[in-house]
Design a protein around this motif. Structure first.
Motif, PDB file in Angstrom:
ATOM      1  N   GLU A 126       0.879  -1.179   0.000  1.00 13.64           N
ATOM      2  CA  GLU A 126       0.000   0.000   0.000  1.00 13.64           C
ATOM      3  C   GLU A 126       0.914   1.226   0.000  1.00 13.64           C
ATOM      4  O   GLU A 126       1.679   1.408   0.949  1.00 13.64           O
ATOM      5  N   GLU A 128       2.001   5.242  -0.171  1.00 13.65           N
ATOM      6  CA  GLU A 128       1.719   6.684  -0.055  1.00 13.65           C
ATOM      7  C   GLU A 128       2.765   7.438  -0.873  1.00 13.65           C
ATOM      8  O   GLU A 128       3.900   6.983  -0.990  1.00 13.65           O
ATOM      9  N   GLU A 174      -4.415  11.591   0.809  1.00 15.08           N
ATOM     10  CA  GLU A 174      -4.041  11.239   2.189  1.00 15.08           C
ATOM     11  C   GLU A 174      -4.049  12.487   3.077  1.00 15.08           C
ATOM     12  O   GLU A 174      -4.294  13.601   2.611  1.00 15.08           O
ATOM     13  N   GLU A 181      -2.463   8.414  -1.753  1.00 13.94           N
ATOM     14  CA  GLU A 181      -2.217   6.989  -1.496  1.00 13.94           C
ATOM     15  C   GLU A 181      -2.897   6.164  -2.575  1.00 13.94           C
ATOM     16  O   GLU A 181      -4.009   6.486  -3.006  1.00 13.94           O
TER      17      GLU A 181
HETATM   18 MG    MG Z   1      -2.195   5.819   4.403  1.00 11.31          MG
END
Ligand code: MG
Ligand code: GLU
Length: 437
Positions: A126, A128, A174, A181
């Motif tokens: 994941e 950012e 974000e 993100e």
């Molecule tokens: Mg995040």
């Protein structure tokens, strides 16, 4: 316009940079092997393009063997060239994996996990990221307004990811100023890391196409919000069934899940040198920044190094396929292959040793003394890259998980990176990483 489309063969090296060489697509189409020559000393080229000491000097030859299953071919349909690259493995001329090939290192770690518990990894990174040249305004965090201003970038990026064969999940504005993100759906085995490497490049390529710089640096400016690359993981058995969850286990953890996480947390102070391998990574890994500062497990706690992720009960679905945990102490200056290899070795070791599942913390650990933490097997993670490398250097067991000689190369590479930045202030160091990542 005269054009001869090229396929770039590459891999995410020790510095987390995709390096390689291009060859004509027409040769591949005519049945040629997707491979180019490679030089051992290239592994010591750092993220600032300076070179660390290399035992090979000018000597030696290797092959970068492309894996066309990992080919990412994206037509942005904007009149520009087609983005086209594939990852590969670095091999000796006789076909043996080279000791410093990050992708081969990950494959070996996954084989160890398979042997330890007959399980395959299922997961996704994941990511950012920041748009450092964008002008922020107020009330933007998670905002529709801010999303709208970057809708072209976000939609182009999601389409490009899908075009490359990834399965886009979410994209959002974000919390931090100019921070976004992006997530993709999970996949199996080494492809988890391949897709992380692909995603970073496709995001950067998207930024170039729409005129907006994209940076995955862990810290964009001194005191700013950090960019994490959280690693979401779960397990599948030989028949593809999810085996991460057990309703009778502590907080739903199956036996291999508990032991795997215990192994990761036990070894985290040494392996964080692979997961968060830049100088600025350690300005992110501090308490109260929603990253990770201790080697602890949390349930739905965004300050824990490993977090058990929530399962929504709304749909009445079976929790087993959804249950996963995330390793939060990772950022995108890491080669996703090396970071994942380190996590998998540590977790497989935990399974081999049949470690008990770790207890879950539920408080602000920065308020506790080191002695108090130690009594529960907890400790503060290293607070600088130098300290993290010293922990790795002292961790004989961890170093032995990797091919002979690799740890020494890695340590020399990263210590050189520290030396390049010596004497610069935090603003200059952040700026250097922002442009490198
Ligand atoms: Mg995040
Ligand atoms: N930006 C935080 C980090 O550095 C993560 C915030 C979140 O939970 O998404 O890891």
């Amino acid at each position: 316009m005269i054009s001869d489309p090229q396929l770039f063969l590459c891999l995410s090296d020790i510095s987390g940079t995709m390096r390689g060489k291009a060859m004509p697509v027409r040769e591949i189409d005519n049945g040629a092997e997707a491979r180019v020559g490679w030089t051992p000393t290239n592994v010591q080229i750092g993220c600032f393009d300076t070179i660390a000491e290399s035992p090979w000097g000018a000597l030696g030859d290797l092959v970068l063997m492309g894996d066309l299953n990992s080919r990412a071919r994206v037509d942005f349909a904007d009149g520009g060239p087609i983005e086209d690259f594939a990852l590969g493995d670095i091999l000796h001329l006789d076909g043996r994996p080279w000791a410093c090939c990050t992708r081969s290192i990950l494959k070996a770690a996954l084989t160890r996990l398979q042997h330890a518990a007959d399980i395959t990894l299922f997961g996704a990174f994941e990511h950012e990221f920041h748009l450092p040249d964008r002008t922020a305004s107020k009330a933007e965090s998670y905002g529709l307004g801010a999303f709208r201003t970057e809708r072209v970038l976000c939609e182009t990026m999601m389409a490009a990811l899908a075009g490359a064969g990834l399965v886009p999940d979410t994209i959002l504005k974000e919390y931090g100023p100019n921070q976004f993100e992006v997530t993709v759906k999970p996949t199996l085995g080494h492809v988890i890391a391949d897709q992380a490497a692909q995603l970073r490049e496709i995001a950067r390529a998207t930024g170039e196409r729409v005129g907006q710089r994209v940076s995955f640096a862990p810290l964009i400016e001194a005191g700013g919000m950090g960019n994490g690359a959280h690693v979401h993981l779960s397990f599948r058995d030989g028949a593809g069934r999810p085996v991460t969850y057990d309703a009778a286990g502590l907080h739903g953890m199956s036996a291999p899940t508990g032991s795997f996480i215990a192994g990761v947390l036990y070894n985290l102070p040494a392996i964080v040198a692979f997961l968060a391998p830049s100088v600025v990574s350690y300005s992110r890994l501090v308490p109260h920044r929603w990253s990770a500062a201790f080697n602890n497990l949390g349930v739905q706690d965004r300050e824990a190094a490993v977090r058990l992720c929530p399962i929504s009960e709304l749909g009445g679905e079976d929790p087993a396929p959804l249950f996963n945990f995330e390793v939060r102490a990772c950022d995108a200056t890491a080669s996703p292959h090396l970071a994942l290899a380190a996590i998998v070795h540590a977790g497989a070791w935990g399974i081999e040793e049949k470690l008990a599942p770790p207890m879950v913390t539920n408080e602000d650990l920065s308020q506790r003394s080191a002695a108090d933490l130690a009594a529960q097997g907890l400790r503060r993670l290293p607070t600088s890259l130098g300290a993290a490398l010293d922990e790795l250097a002292a961790a004989e067991m961890v170093k032995a998980w990797f091919p002979g000689g690799f740890a020494e190369i890695y340590l020399a590479h990263k210590r050189h990176e520290i030396s390049v930045l010596e004497g610069q202030d935090e603003a200059a160091i952040c700026a250097a990483y922002q442009s490198a990542y």
